[in-house]
Scaffold this motif. Structure first.
Motif, PDB file in Angstrom:
ATOM      1  N   ARG A  74      14.751 126.653 121.120  1.00 11.36           N
ATOM      2  CA  ARG A  74      14.344 128.288 121.627  1.00 11.36           C
ATOM      3  C   ARG A  74      15.669 129.029 122.507  1.00 11.36           C
ATOM      4  NH1 ARG A  74       9.287 126.470 121.971  1.00 11.36           N
ATOM      5  NH2 ARG A  74       9.370 125.646 123.837  1.00 11.36           N
ATOM      6  N   LEU A  75      16.618 128.585 121.786  1.00  7.05           N
ATOM      7  CA  LEU A  75      17.974 128.978 122.836  1.00  7.05           C
ATOM      8  C   LEU A  75      17.888 130.839 122.980  1.00  7.05           C
ATOM      9  CD1 LEU A  75      20.358 129.119 125.337  1.00  7.05           C
ATOM     10  CD2 LEU A  75      21.630 128.131 123.175  1.00  7.05           C
ATOM     11  N   SER A  76      18.085 131.026 121.822  1.00  8.15           N
ATOM     12  CA  SER A  76      17.929 132.421 121.918  1.00  8.15           C
ATOM     13  C   SER A  76      17.278 133.114 122.263  1.00  8.15           C
ATOM     14  CB  SER A  76      17.969 132.706 119.875  1.00  8.15           C
ATOM     15  OG  SER A  76      18.716 132.297 119.332  1.00  8.15           O
ATOM     16  N   GLN A  77      15.713 133.044 122.108  1.00  6.09           N
ATOM     17  CA  GLN A  77      14.929 133.654 123.122  1.00  6.09           C
ATOM     18  C   GLN A  77      15.066 133.019 124.607  1.00  6.09           C
ATOM     19  OE1 GLN A  77      14.356 131.676 119.838  1.00  6.09           O
ATOM     20  NE2 GLN A  77      12.817 132.060 119.218  1.00  6.09           N
ATOM     21  N   ASP A  78      15.564 132.308 125.052  1.00  4.61           N
ATOM     22  CA  ASP A  78      15.305 131.652 126.613  1.00  4.61           C
ATOM     23  C   ASP A  78      16.680 132.813 126.540  1.00  4.61           C
ATOM     24  OD1 ASP A  78      13.467 129.920 126.128  1.00  4.61           O
ATOM     25  OD2 ASP A  78      14.811 128.871 126.800  1.00  4.61           O
ATOM     26  N   THR A  79      17.457 133.134 126.744  1.00  3.96           N
ATOM     27  CA  THR A  79      18.570 133.916 126.631  1.00  3.96           C
ATOM     28  C   THR A  79      18.185 135.203 126.832  1.00  3.96           C
ATOM     29  OG1 THR A  79      20.601 132.111 125.730  1.00  3.96           O
ATOM     30  CG2 THR A  79      20.695 134.064 125.947  1.00  3.96           C
ATOM     31  N   LEU A  80      18.269 136.191 125.432  1.00  2.00           N
ATOM     32  CA  LEU A  80      17.890 136.952 125.690  1.00  2.00           C
ATOM     33  C   LEU A  80      16.583 137.228 126.890  1.00  2.00           C
ATOM     34  CD1 LEU A  80      17.630 139.811 124.758  1.00  2.00           C
ATOM     35  CD2 LEU A  80      15.555 139.016 123.037  1.00  2.00           C
ATOM     36  N   ILE A  81      15.720 136.681 127.297  1.00  2.00           N
ATOM     37  CA  ILE A  81      14.837 136.981 128.558  1.00  2.00           C
ATOM     38  C   ILE A  81      15.658 137.306 129.891  1.00  2.00           C
ATOM     39  CG2 ILE A  81      12.940 135.704 129.883  1.00  2.00           C
ATOM     40  CD1 ILE A  81      12.417 137.240 126.987  1.00  2.00           C
ATOM     41  N   ARG A  82      16.159 135.231 129.421  1.00  3.43           N
ATOM     42  CA  ARG A  82      17.461 135.923 130.911  1.00  3.43           C
ATOM     43  C   ARG A  82      18.101 136.880 130.789  1.00  3.43           C
ATOM     44  NH1 ARG A  82      19.804 130.830 129.523  1.00  3.43           N
ATOM     45  NH2 ARG A  82      17.800 130.309 130.180  1.00  3.43           N
ATOM     46  N   MET A  83      18.793 137.496 130.146  1.00  6.37           N
ATOM     47  CA  MET A  83      19.486 138.368 129.811  1.00  6.37           C
ATOM     48  C   MET A  83      18.995 139.688 130.650  1.00  6.37           C
ATOM     49  SD  MET A  83      21.737 138.134 126.459  1.00  6.37           S
ATOM     50  CE  MET A  83      22.626 139.760 126.262  1.00  6.37           C
ATOM     51  N   ILE A  84      17.430 140.453 130.419  1.00  2.00           N
ATOM     52  CA  ILE A  84      16.637 140.923 130.464  1.00  2.00           C
ATOM     53  C   ILE A  84      16.533 140.972 131.425  1.00  2.00           C
ATOM     54  CG2 ILE A  84      14.582 142.400 130.376  1.00  2.00           C
ATOM     55  CD1 ILE A  84      14.758 141.210 127.601  1.00  2.00           C
ATOM     56  N   GLN A  85      16.083 139.874 132.377  1.00  3.07           N
ATOM     57  CA  GLN A  85      15.496 139.692 133.902  1.00  3.07           C
ATOM     58  C   GLN A  85      17.240 139.703 134.669  1.00  3.07           C
ATOM     59  OE1 GLN A  85      14.037 135.273 133.832  1.00  3.07           O
ATOM     60  NE2 GLN A  85      11.921 136.182 133.043  1.00  3.07           N
ATOM     61  N   PHE A  86      17.883 138.689 134.557  1.00  7.44           N
ATOM     62  CA  PHE A  86      18.944 139.655 135.484  1.00  7.44           C
ATOM     63  C   PHE A  86      19.738 141.352 135.085  1.00  7.44           C
ATOM     64  CE2 PHE A  86      21.897 135.399 134.578  1.00  7.44           C
ATOM     65  CZ  PHE A  86      21.074 134.918 135.143  1.00  7.44           C
ATOM     66  N   ARG A  87      18.841 141.644 134.214  1.00 10.24           N
ATOM     67  CA  ARG A  87      19.316 143.591 134.496  1.00 10.24           C
ATOM     68  C   ARG A  87      18.191 143.850 135.504  1.00 10.24           C
ATOM     69  NH1 ARG A  87      21.700 145.463 129.418  1.00 10.24           N
ATOM     70  NH2 ARG A  87      22.826 144.155 128.214  1.00 10.24           N
ATOM     71  N   VAL A  88      17.258 142.966 135.785  1.00  8.40           N
ATOM     72  CA  VAL A  88      15.622 143.400 136.320  1.00  8.40           C
ATOM     73  C   VAL A  88      16.105 143.671 137.925  1.00  8.40           C
ATOM     74  CG1 VAL A  88      13.327 143.619 136.773  1.00  8.40           C
ATOM     75  CG2 VAL A  88      14.203 143.308 134.571  1.00  8.40           C
ATOM     76  N   ILE A  89      16.497 141.972 138.050  1.00 11.27           N
ATOM     77  CA  ILE A  89      16.955 141.665 138.893  1.00 11.27           C
ATOM     78  C   ILE A  89      17.879 142.672 139.982  1.00 11.27           C
ATOM     79  CG2 ILE A  89      17.696 139.919 140.530  1.00 11.27           C
ATOM     80  CD1 ILE A  89      15.352 138.289 138.902  1.00 11.27           C
ATOM     81  N   GLU A  90      19.338 143.134 138.915  1.00 11.57           N
ATOM     82  CA  GLU A  90      20.447 143.317 139.429  1.00 11.57           C
ATOM     83  C   GLU A  90      19.451 144.935 140.181  1.00 11.57           C
ATOM     84  OE1 GLU A  90      24.806 144.190 138.456  1.00 11.57           O
ATOM     85  OE2 GLU A  90      23.252 144.644 136.673  1.00 11.57           O
ATOM     86  N   ARG A  91      19.180 145.782 139.251  1.00 14.54           N
ATOM     87  CA  ARG A  91      18.720 147.112 139.551  1.00 14.54           C
ATOM     88  C   ARG A  91      17.722 147.548 140.955  1.00 14.54           C
ATOM     89  NH1 ARG A  91      17.698 151.392 136.832  1.00 14.54           N
ATOM     90  NH2 ARG A  91      19.807 151.822 135.671  1.00 14.54           N
ATOM     91  N   ALA A  92      16.301 145.701 140.921  1.00 14.17           N
ATOM     92  CA  ALA A  92      15.925 146.060 141.766  1.00 14.17           C
ATOM     93  C   ALA A  92      16.487 145.756 143.091  1.00 14.17           C
ATOM     94  CB  ALA A  92      14.957 144.770 141.922  1.00 14.17           C
TER      95      ALA A  92
END
Length: 205
Positions: A74-92
């Motif tokens: 499920r690399l595509s799904q896992d990668t997308l979630i990671r990309m989103i999470q990185f942006r959330v953590i960076e903004r926080a």
């Protein structure tokens, strides 16, 4: 700016990520060609596919290629979630005055390399988590930011901050990849989703 140097342990480096996501296929498509939309912008399908391609290319060059590919179906799904999470953590982090410098990232990476047995060994550890060699610095920066937030706010408060930040970014995921859950930080049903690493280790505040 982080005031004190944060060294990544081998376990933290190999289990750096937030809990690996499993997605449910539901929700509304955000925009044509978008894998996800957040904060008025988007993560395009082509951007997502490029990161997946980089991981697969690195996996093929690894002696354990077959095992890695089989364990990352499920690399595509896992990668997308990671990309989103990185942006959330960076903004926080930005909202709380936390911006790891390039030098701090380099120091943390060098420390992790020393503890894991060298640069090659560290690359292999990250690759097992679905992170291509060219994305290691980004992952280290995310971990430094998350750890700094934990030290500053504490675990319970950090979870609240991540949820609030996630909602503020108005994240919508293409139904092909799932539906975003602001509270969980993904669509997977998991305890402590924001702070639980893929290896089950828990960072200390």
């Amino acid at each position: 700016m982080i005031r004190r140097r944060t060294a990544l342990s081998v376990s933290a480096a190999s289990a750096l990520l937030l809990s690996a996501p499993l997605l449910t296929a539901c929700g509304e498509a955000p925009r044509p060609g978008a894998a996800a939309v957040l904060d008025g912008g988007r993560i395009t399908v082509s951007e997502l596919q490029a990161q997946v391609k980089d991981v697969r290319a690195a996996q093929r060059d690894d002696p354990r290629a077959a095992q890695m590919v089989a364990s990352s179906g499920r690399l595509s799904q896992d990668t997308l979630i990671r990309m989103i999470q990185f942006r959330v953590i960076e903004r926080a982090g930005q909202d709380h005055g936390i911006r790891p410098t390039r030098r701090e990232v380099q120091r943390a990476r060098a420390s992790a390399e020393a503890q894991s047995g060298g640069a090659k060994a560290l690359r292999a550890l990250y690759l097992q988590q679905g992170i291509a060699p060219g994305r290691i610095d980004e992952a280290v920066r995310m971990d430094l930011t998350r750890n700094a937030l934990l030290r500053k706010l504490g675990t319970a408060k950090v979870n609240e901050v991540f949820t609030r930040t996630s909602k503020a970014l108005d994240i919508r995921v293409n139904p092909r990849y799932g539906k975003w859950d602001n509270t969980q930080g993904t669509a997977v049903l998991a305890k402590e989703a924001w702070l639980r690493t893929s290896g089950g280790d828990r960072e200390q505040a």
